[in-house]
Design a protein around this motif. Structure first.
Motif, PDB file in Angstrom:
ATOM      1  N   ALA A 164       0.842  -1.198   0.000  1.00 58.16           N
ATOM      2  CA  ALA A 164       0.000   0.000   0.000  1.00 58.16           C
ATOM      3  C   ALA A 164       0.875   1.245   0.000  1.00 58.16           C
ATOM      4  N   GLU A 165       0.974   1.894  -1.154  1.00 59.69           N
ATOM      5  CA  GLU A 165       1.804   3.088  -1.325  1.00 59.69           C
ATOM      6  C   GLU A 165       0.952   4.187  -1.968  1.00 59.69           C
ATOM      7  N   PRO A 166       0.384   5.087  -1.166  1.00 64.30           N
ATOM      8  CA  PRO A 166      -0.490   6.120  -1.728  1.00 64.30           C
ATOM      9  C   PRO A 166       0.169   6.947  -2.829  1.00 64.30           C
ATOM     10  N   GLU A 167       1.479   7.189  -2.706  1.00 67.70           N
ATOM     11  CA  GLU A 167       2.170   8.013  -3.702  1.00 67.70           C
ATOM     12  C   GLU A 167       2.198   7.361  -5.074  1.00 67.70           C
ATOM     13  N   ALA A 168       2.071   6.036  -5.115  1.00 72.61           N
ATOM     14  CA  ALA A 168       2.137   5.318  -6.390  1.00 72.61           C
ATOM     15  C   ALA A 168       0.772   5.169  -7.050  1.00 72.61           C
ATOM     16  N   LEU A 169      -0.280   5.558  -6.368  1.00 71.65           N
ATOM     17  CA  LEU A 169      -1.638   5.381  -6.875  1.00 71.65           C
ATOM     18  C   LEU A 169      -1.832   6.148  -8.186  1.00 71.65           C
ATOM     19  N   GLY A 170      -2.378   5.450  -9.190  1.00 70.05           N
ATOM     20  CA  GLY A 170      -2.715   6.088 -10.449  1.00 70.05           C
ATOM     21  C   GLY A 170      -1.554   6.353 -11.377  1.00 70.05           C
ATOM     22  N   GLY A 171      -0.440   5.679 -11.179  1.00 70.81           N
ATOM     23  CA  GLY A 171       0.710   5.871 -12.055  1.00 70.81           C
ATOM     24  C   GLY A 171       0.509   5.245 -13.424  1.00 70.81           C
ATOM     25  N   GLU A 172       1.417   5.574 -14.342  1.00 69.37           N
ATOM     26  CA  GLU A 172       1.357   4.969 -15.687  1.00 69.37           C
ATOM     27  C   GLU A 172       1.815   3.523 -15.652  1.00 69.37           C
ATOM     28  N   TRP A 173       2.883   3.270 -14.875  1.00 71.70           N
ATOM     29  CA  TRP A 173       3.438   1.930 -14.724  1.00 71.70           C
ATOM     30  C   TRP A 173       3.551   1.608 -13.236  1.00 71.70           C
ATOM     31  N   SER A 174       3.371   0.343 -12.910  1.00 71.77           N
ATOM     32  CA  SER A 174       3.539  -0.106 -11.536  1.00 71.77           C
ATOM     33  C   SER A 174       5.031  -0.344 -11.275  1.00 71.77           C
ATOM     34  N   LYS A 175       5.681   0.620 -10.640  1.00 75.21           N
ATOM     35  CA  LYS A 175       7.135   0.614 -10.418  1.00 75.21           C
ATOM     36  C   LYS A 175       7.851   0.391 -11.743  1.00 75.21           C
ATOM     37  N   TRP A 176       8.539  -0.743 -11.941  1.00 66.12           N
ATOM     38  CA  TRP A 176       9.216  -0.996 -13.215  1.00 66.12           C
ATOM     39  C   TRP A 176       8.254  -1.463 -14.297  1.00 66.12           C
ATOM     40  N   GLY A 177       7.028  -1.774 -13.919  1.00 66.11           N
ATOM     41  CA  GLY A 177       6.002  -2.101 -14.906  1.00 66.11           C
ATOM     42  C   GLY A 177       5.906  -3.559 -15.289  1.00 66.11           C
ATOM     43  N   TYR A 178       6.629  -4.435 -14.597  1.00 63.07           N
ATOM     44  CA  TYR A 178       6.564  -5.852 -14.962  1.00 63.07           C
ATOM     45  C   TYR A 178       7.010  -6.721 -13.798  1.00 63.07           C
ATOM     46  N   GLU A 179       6.654  -7.989 -13.900  1.00 64.23           N
ATOM     47  CA  GLU A 179       7.264  -9.045 -13.102  1.00 64.23           C
ATOM     48  C   GLU A 179       7.847 -10.063 -14.069  1.00 64.23           C
ATOM     49  N   MET A 180       8.892 -10.747 -13.631  1.00 66.15           N
ATOM     50  CA  MET A 180       9.558 -11.747 -14.465  1.00 66.15           C
ATOM     51  C   MET A 180       8.951 -13.128 -14.241  1.00 66.15           C
ATOM     52  N   THR A 181       8.912 -13.910 -15.286  1.00 68.48           N
ATOM     53  CA  THR A 181       8.444 -15.290 -15.197  1.00 68.48           C
ATOM     54  C   THR A 181       9.430 -16.203 -15.912  1.00 68.48           C
ATOM     55  N   MET A 182       9.380 -17.480 -15.570  1.00 65.28           N
ATOM     56  CA  MET A 182      10.092 -18.526 -16.300  1.00 65.28           C
ATOM     57  C   MET A 182       9.234 -19.778 -16.277  1.00 65.28           C
ATOM     58  N   LYS A 183       9.444 -20.635 -17.255  1.00 66.12           N
ATOM     59  CA  LYS A 183       8.812 -21.952 -17.281  1.00 66.12           C
ATOM     60  C   LYS A 183       9.931 -22.980 -17.373  1.00 66.12           C
ATOM     61  N   LEU A 184       9.936 -23.915 -16.419  1.00 74.63           N
ATOM     62  CA  LEU A 184      11.058 -24.836 -16.290  1.00 74.63           C
ATOM     63  C   LEU A 184      10.587 -26.277 -16.178  1.00 74.63           C
ATOM     64  N   ARG A 185      11.382 -27.177 -16.722  1.00 70.24           N
ATOM     65  CA  ARG A 185      11.160 -28.608 -16.515  1.00 70.24           C
ATOM     66  C   ARG A 185      11.686 -29.010 -15.143  1.00 70.24           C
ATOM     67  N   GLY A 186      11.073 -30.012 -14.545  1.00 67.79           N
ATOM     68  CA  GLY A 186      11.546 -30.515 -13.262  1.00 67.79           C
ATOM     69  C   GLY A 186      10.587 -31.542 -12.699  1.00 67.79           C
ATOM     70  N   GLU A 187      11.100 -32.325 -11.768  1.00 71.49           N
ATOM     71  CA  GLU A 187      10.268 -33.325 -11.110  1.00 71.49           C
ATOM     72  C   GLU A 187       9.518 -32.735  -9.921  1.00 71.49           C
ATOM     73  N   LYS A 188      10.119 -31.726  -9.298  1.00 69.75           N
ATOM     74  CA  LYS A 188       9.532 -31.111  -8.104  1.00 69.75           C
ATOM     75  C   LYS A 188       9.932 -29.637  -8.061  1.00 69.75           C
ATOM     76  N   PRO A 189       9.205 -28.811  -7.300  1.00 70.29           N
ATOM     77  CA  PRO A 189       9.509 -27.374  -7.276  1.00 70.29           C
ATOM     78  C   PRO A 189      10.958 -27.068  -6.895  1.00 70.29           C
ATOM     79  N   GLU A 190      11.536 -27.891  -6.022  1.00 73.59           N
ATOM     80  CA  GLU A 190      12.914 -27.651  -5.603  1.00 73.59           C
ATOM     81  C   GLU A 190      13.896 -27.707  -6.772  1.00 73.59           C
ATOM     82  N   ASP A 191      13.511 -28.386  -7.855  1.00 69.35           N
ATOM     83  CA  ASP A 191      14.372 -28.446  -9.033  1.00 69.35           C
ATOM     84  C   ASP A 191      14.512 -27.084  -9.708  1.00 69.35           C
ATOM     85  N   CYS A 192      13.635 -26.150  -9.336  1.00 67.69           N
ATOM     86  CA  CYS A 192      13.629 -24.826  -9.967  1.00 67.69           C
ATOM     87  C   CYS A 192      14.328 -23.760  -9.148  1.00 67.69           C
ATOM     88  N   LEU A 193      14.817 -24.126  -7.970  1.00 69.64           N
ATOM     89  CA  LEU A 193      15.352 -23.105  -7.068  1.00 69.64           C
ATOM     90  C   LEU A 193      16.573 -22.395  -7.637  1.00 69.64           C
TER      91      LEU A 193
END
Length: 212
Positions: A78-107
């Motif tokens: 909750a950051e009132p100063e950021a309300l209504g901006g053009e971009w949310s901070k840097w404007g993105y979150e990073m994602t990846m899609k990985l093969r593995g047997e269990k979540p720990e394989d992605c650490l």
């Protein structure tokens, strides 16, 4: 939401994190009924530590891979100063899609994502779709002989961007590529062309460390 409404909600709920909720909403829609494996930052940079991300969630996809999403490149709390901006901070979150047997394989990828976040926060240089990240010949997973040495950045093949209280938020997917593939890249058009070529064999652009 007006600023008065924002402040009232913020006062009524000290734990309110509208940016975090926005990310969760996108991934709940992709993976209904799932509780992700979440890894929280241990030593956040804002308090003098080394973690430039607040955390990362890992969702097992029914398509046979794990889907990672970061928290911290966009405005989370909750950051009132950021309300209504053009971009949310840097404007993105990073994602990846990985093969593995269990979540720990992605650490291993959490270190990679945190290093990219550190670069953005310290150098004030953000990422955009159809860029590439030159790994300078080193494997993207340290200590392995994977042929993947670098990354291209594409819009996530499933998670759609949205408008939040803080502005636009996109999901940028990092995709591992080989040194030979990297040598072909110099423009965004060439990155886009490579991504389309890779999608012919892997529609979701999963990073497979065994790919040669």
């Amino acid at each position: 939401m007006t600023k008065a409404e924002f402040l009232a909600k913020m006062e009524a709920d000290e734990s309110w994190a509208p940016g975090w909720e926005a990310i969760d909403g996108v991934f709940r829609a992709l993976y209904p009924g799932q509780k992700p494996f979440h890894y929280a930052a241990v030593s956040r940079a804002v308090f003098g530590g080394n973690d430039f991300l607040d955390g990362c969630s890992i969702y097992p996809s029914p398509k046979g891979y794990f889907h990672l999403v970061t928290y911290g490149m966009s405005e989370l709390y909750a950051e009132p100063e950021a309300l209504g901006g053009e971009w949310s901070k840097w404007g993105y979150e990073m994602t990846m899609k990985l093969r593995g047997e269990k979540p720990e394989d992605c650490l291993w990828a959490l270190d990679l994502l945190n290093n990219l976040a550190r670069y953005t926060f310290t150098q004030k240089r953000f990422f955009e779709p159809w860029q590439f990240v030159d790994g300078r010949g080193a494997p993207i997973r340290t200590g392995t002989d994977t042929a993947l040495t670098s990354l291209i950045i594409v819009p996530d093949t499933e998670a759609q961007g949205l408008d939040t209280l803080y502005g636009r938020l996109e999901f940028l997917q990092l995709v591992g590529i080989t040194q030979a593939e990297l040598s072909r890249l110099s423009t965004r058009e060439e990155v886009r062309a490579l991504a389309e070529q890779l999608r012919q064999a892997e529609p979701w652009l999963v990073t497979d460390l065994d790919r040669r």
